[in-house]
Design a protein around this motif. Structure first.
Motif, PDB file in Angstrom:
ATOM      1  N   THR A   1       0.829  -1.207   0.000  1.00 30.73           N
ATOM      2  CA  THR A   1       0.000   0.000   0.000  1.00 30.73           C
ATOM      3  C   THR A   1       0.865   1.260   0.000  1.00 30.73           C
ATOM      4  O   THR A   1       0.558   2.242  -0.687  1.00 30.73           O
ATOM      5  N   LEU A   2       1.953   1.232   0.750  1.00 28.42           N
ATOM      6  CA  LEU A   2       2.842   2.393   0.798  1.00 28.42           C
ATOM      7  C   LEU A   2       3.603   2.578  -0.517  1.00 28.42           C
ATOM      8  O   LEU A   2       4.142   3.657  -0.776  1.00 28.42           O
ATOM      9  N   ALA A   3       3.658   1.536  -1.336  1.00 29.40           N
ATOM     10  CA  ALA A   3       4.363   1.625  -2.616  1.00 29.40           C
ATOM     11  C   ALA A   3       3.435   2.002  -3.774  1.00 29.40           C
ATOM     12  O   ALA A   3       3.897   2.207  -4.900  1.00 29.40           O
ATOM     13  N   GLU A   4       2.127   2.117  -3.495  1.00 27.76           N
ATOM     14  CA  GLU A   4       1.178   2.426  -4.565  1.00 27.76           C
ATOM     15  C   GLU A   4       1.342   3.873  -5.058  1.00 27.76           C
ATOM     16  O   GLU A   4       1.694   4.766  -4.276  1.00 27.76           O
ATOM     17  N   PRO A   5       1.064   4.114  -6.332  1.00 27.81           N
ATOM     18  CA  PRO A   5       1.111   5.484  -6.852  1.00 27.81           C
ATOM     19  C   PRO A   5       0.103   6.370  -6.129  1.00 27.81           C
ATOM     20  O   PRO A   5      -0.958   5.906  -5.705  1.00 27.81           O
ATOM     21  N   ILE A   6       0.436   7.624  -5.972  1.00 24.38           N
ATOM     22  CA  ILE A   6      -0.457   8.572  -5.315  1.00 24.38           C
ATOM     23  C   ILE A   6      -1.665   8.840  -6.195  1.00 24.38           C
ATOM     24  O   ILE A   6      -1.554   9.032  -7.405  1.00 24.38           O
ATOM     25  N   LYS A   7      -2.830   8.848  -5.548  1.00 24.62           N
ATOM     26  CA  LYS A   7      -4.058   9.195  -6.258  1.00 24.62           C
ATOM     27  C   LYS A   7      -4.011  10.680  -6.615  1.00 24.62           C
ATOM     28  O   LYS A   7      -3.828  11.530  -5.750  1.00 24.62           O
ATOM     29  N   LEU A   8      -4.163  10.977  -7.886  1.00 26.45           N
ATOM     30  CA  LEU A   8      -4.140  12.371  -8.314  1.00 26.45           C
ATOM     31  C   LEU A   8      -5.543  12.948  -8.290  1.00 26.45           C
ATOM     32  O   LEU A   8      -6.517  12.248  -8.621  1.00 26.45           O
TER      33      LEU A   8
END
Length: 211
Positions: free
Chosen positions: A195-202
Motif C-alpha cells: 500500500t505504501l508503494a502504490e502510486p499517489i491518487k491524483l
C-alpha cells in the motif's frame, strides 16, 4: 542509487492505547530495509487519560517539528492510533500533508471494549460517541488520500470487528487471530508495504469547457 526509494514519502507510525512506538519494531525494520524513512513517536499519556484530540495535537506538533513544510508524508495508525491519526488528518490540517493513510484494526465506529473505562480517550472510542460521530460526519474527505483500512474479523479488542470498516477508501481483510498480531503477521506487513508503494491518487482535473 535507488531512484524508486528517493520518491518514497517518509512514513510516520502512530501506536495504540497502552502501547509505545516499540510495537512497530518489526514493521519499521522491514520498511527501512526496503528503503523507507520511518518515524514514530510515543503518545503521552498512552492510557486514555487524555482525549484523542489532545493526542492528535502531539502528532501535529511532531510533524511540524520533524518535517519541512513542503514535505509530504504517509501515515500508519494502529488501533487507537488510527483514530488519533484521523483527527490529525481531518481536523488539524493533516489532509494537506498526508498522501497515503493506513489504519490497522482501528475502531472507526467504536468498540464495546471501551465501556470498560471512563478515561476520556476510552469514552471517545465507544460506539456512537459524540467524538466518533463528528469524525465520521465528514469522513468522505479521506477519499482525497490513498486511504486504506486493514482489519481482521477475529479481533477481540475491536468489537464488533467490522467497526474497522470504512465507507471510504479501500479495505483489506487479513484473517489474523489476535489484535496485536496485526503489526507482526507477514500477511498484514505485506499489505502495508504494498500500500505504501502504490502510486499517489491524483485529484480529478476539471475538463476545460470547449467553445
Amino acid at each position: 542509487m535507488n531512484i524508486e526509494n528517493q520518491q518514497r514519502n517518509p512514513v510516520l507510525l502512530i501506536h495504540g492505547i497502552d502501547d509505545t512506538e516499540a510495537v512497530f519494531h518489526k514493521m519499521a525494520a522491514q520498511l527501512r530495509l526496503q528503503g523507507w524513512s520511518v518515524y514514530s513517536l510515543d503518545l503521552v499519556p498512552n492510557n486514555g487519560d487524555v482525549s484523542l484530540n489532545e493526542l492528535a495535537k502531539q502528532v501535529a506538533d511532531y510533524v511540524t517539528a520533524t518535517f519541512a513544510p513542503e514535505q509530504r508524508l504517509d501515515l500508519v495508525g494502529f488501533s487507537m492510533g488510527g483514530i488519533v491519526s484521523r483527527y490529525y488528518v481531518q481536523r488539524l490540517g493533516g489532509i494537506n500533508r498526508v498522501q497515503r493513510f493506513i489504519t490497522i484494526s482501528s475502531p472507526h465506529h467504536g468498540t464495546v471494549v471501551a465501556y470498560g473505562s471512563w478515561r476520556p480517550g476510552c469514552v471517545q472510542m465507544r460506539p456512537d460517541s459524540v467524538f466518533l460521530k463528528d469524525l465520521n460526519s465528514d469522513a468522505v474527505i479521506l477519499g482525497q488520500l490513498n486511504f486504506t483500512s486493514i482489519w481482521t474479523p477475529y479481533d477481540l479488542m475491536i468489537v464488533p470487528a467490522n467497526s474497522s470498516q470504512m465507507s471510504v477508501g479501500r479495505e483489506v481483510i487479513v484473517p489474523v487471530a489476535l489484535h496485536p498480531w496485526m503489526l507482526t503477521d507477514p500477511r498484514s506487513l505485506a499489505v502495508v508495504k504494498a500500500t505504501l508503494a502504490e502510486p499517489i491518487k491524483l485529484p480529478l482535473l476539471k475538463k476545460a469547457s470547449s467553445q
